[in-house]
Write an enzyme that holds these catalytic residues in place. Structure first.
Site, short mmCIF file in Angstrom:
data_model
loop_
_atom_site.label_atom_id
_atom_site.label_comp_id
_atom_site.label_asym_id
_atom_site.label_seq_id
_atom_site.Cartn_x
_atom_site.Cartn_y
_atom_site.Cartn_z
N ARG A 44 0.84 -1.20 0.00
CA ARG A 44 0.00 0.00 0.00
C ARG A 44 0.87 1.25 0.00
O ARG A 44 1.79 1.38 0.81
CB ARG A 44 -0.92 0.05 1.23
CG ARG A 44 -1.94 -1.07 1.31
CD ARG A 44 -3.00 -0.91 0.21
NE ARG A 44 -4.02 -1.94 0.27
CZ ARG A 44 -4.05 -3.03 -0.49
NH1 ARG A 44 -3.08 -3.24 -1.37
NH2 ARG A 44 -5.03 -3.89 -0.38
N ARG A 71 -5.32 26.10 -8.00
CA ARG A 71 -4.86 24.80 -7.52
C ARG A 71 -4.37 24.00 -8.72
O ARG A 71 -5.16 23.47 -9.50
CB ARG A 71 -5.98 24.06 -6.78
CG ARG A 71 -6.42 24.76 -5.52
CD ARG A 71 -5.29 24.85 -4.52
NE ARG A 71 -5.75 25.31 -3.22
CZ ARG A 71 -4.94 25.46 -2.19
NH1 ARG A 71 -3.65 25.22 -2.32
NH2 ARG A 71 -5.42 25.88 -1.04
N ALA A 83 -7.32 28.27 4.37
CA ALA A 83 -6.79 27.00 4.86
C ALA A 83 -5.29 26.95 4.64
O ALA A 83 -4.74 27.72 3.85
CB ALA A 83 -7.47 25.84 4.15
N GLU A 100 -3.10 31.41 9.32
CA GLU A 100 -3.59 31.31 7.94
C GLU A 100 -4.67 32.34 7.64
O GLU A 100 -4.69 32.91 6.54
CB GLU A 100 -4.10 29.90 7.65
CG GLU A 100 -3.02 28.87 7.51
CD GLU A 100 -2.15 29.04 6.27
OE1 GLU A 100 -2.56 29.70 5.30
OE2 GLU A 100 -1.03 28.48 6.27
N GLU A 104 -3.87 34.73 4.56
CA GLU A 104 -4.64 34.59 3.32
C GLU A 104 -5.73 35.63 3.15
O GLU A 104 -6.14 35.90 2.03
CB GLU A 104 -5.27 33.20 3.24
CG GLU A 104 -4.26 32.10 3.02
CD GLU A 104 -4.88 30.78 2.64
OE1 GLU A 104 -6.12 30.67 2.59
OE2 GLU A 104 -4.11 29.85 2.36
N PRO A 122 -8.31 8.89 3.24
CA PRO A 122 -7.70 7.81 4.03
C PRO A 122 -7.37 6.54 3.25
O PRO A 122 -6.69 5.67 3.79
CB PRO A 122 -8.74 7.54 5.12
CG PRO A 122 -10.03 8.04 4.57
CD PRO A 122 -9.67 9.18 3.67
N GLY A 123 -7.79 6.44 2.00
CA GLY A 123 -7.42 5.28 1.19
C GLY A 123 -5.95 5.27 0.82
O GLY A 123 -5.37 4.21 0.57
N GLU A 127 -3.23 12.21 5.95
CA GLU A 127 -3.51 13.61 6.28
C GLU A 127 -4.83 13.80 7.01
O GLU A 127 -5.88 13.36 6.57
CB GLU A 127 -3.52 14.46 5.01
CG GLU A 127 -3.67 15.94 5.32
CD GLU A 127 -3.51 16.82 4.11
OE1 GLU A 127 -2.98 17.93 4.27
OE2 GLU A 127 -3.88 16.41 3.00
N GLU A 152 -0.77 32.22 -4.06
CA GLU A 152 -1.44 33.13 -3.14
C GLU A 152 -1.39 34.58 -3.60
O GLU A 152 -2.22 35.39 -3.19
CB GLU A 152 -0.86 32.99 -1.73
CG GLU A 152 -1.21 31.66 -1.10
CD GLU A 152 -0.70 31.52 0.32
OE1 GLU A 152 0.03 32.41 0.80
OE2 GLU A 152 -1.06 30.52 0.97
#
Length: 192
Positions: A44, A71, A83, A100, A104, A122-123, A127, A152
């Protein structure tokens, strides 16, 4: 039927081997060989970012602060709550949220509250995210504002009435998962 108190558990399968493939201050990647209850092994990939926080900032007129940021992995400008990553050594999640929001959005808040904890993907990733609500907002003095760089530098801030933010999520106009989860969590809290 599930018990009303059903929750995630802290059980894990054993790891027979772990090989680091990439490491940086921001993210690492390793290949773990896990052993299932039958004794079979499975490789994995595990991506390990530092974790992140989000800030659902609402002003006195019940308007939500959103930032629009490019992004690159998805090739889009996304509407998001402010964030950022937990990239300052030893920094607590709430301290990162305060930082932040100021960096930001040039905003400080008088009141902070934890809204929810999430696992990003979670796969394949470890994080975790923590989202805070912020209220009692005021502007950071001009002389104390952060000079924004890279993505930013082109960031735009928007104020959107909270009800319209909920509508934007449900219509698919806001798709960032942390932002969606935060908006819907606060909406549910308001209707209880």
């Amino acid at each position: 039927m599930a018990d009303p108190e059903v929750a995630d558990t802290d059980e894990s399968w054993s790891v027979s081997d772990s090989v680091e493939k990439f490491a940086s201050p921001y993210v690492s990647l390793r290949i773990d060989t896990i052993v299932d209850p039958a004794g079979d092994e499975h490789a994995r990939a595990v991506v390990q970012p530092n974790g992140a926080i989000g800030v659902l900032a609402l002003d006195d007129d019940d308007r939500l602060l959103l930032v629009q940021q490019y992004r690159h992995p998805v090739g889009k400008f996304l509407l998001e709550i402010p964030a950022g990553t937990l990239d300052v050594a030893g920094e607590k999640p709430l301290d990162a949220a305060v930082r932040e929001l100021a960096e930001e959005a040039d905003i400080v808040a008088e009141r902070w509250e934890s809204v929810l904890h999430l696992l990003a993907t979670p796969g394949y990733s470890s994080e975790g995210w923590q989202v805070f609500s912020a209220s009692g907002l005021s502007a950071v003095p001009e002389a104390d504002r952060t000079d924004r760089e890279a993505e930013e530098a082109a960031m735009v801030q928007w104020w959107l009435p909270f009800d319209q933010a909920v509508d934007a999520v449900l219509a698919g106009r806001i798709t960032d998962s942390m932002t969606v989860a935060a908006i819907l969590a606060v909406q549910v809290q308001r209707t209880r």
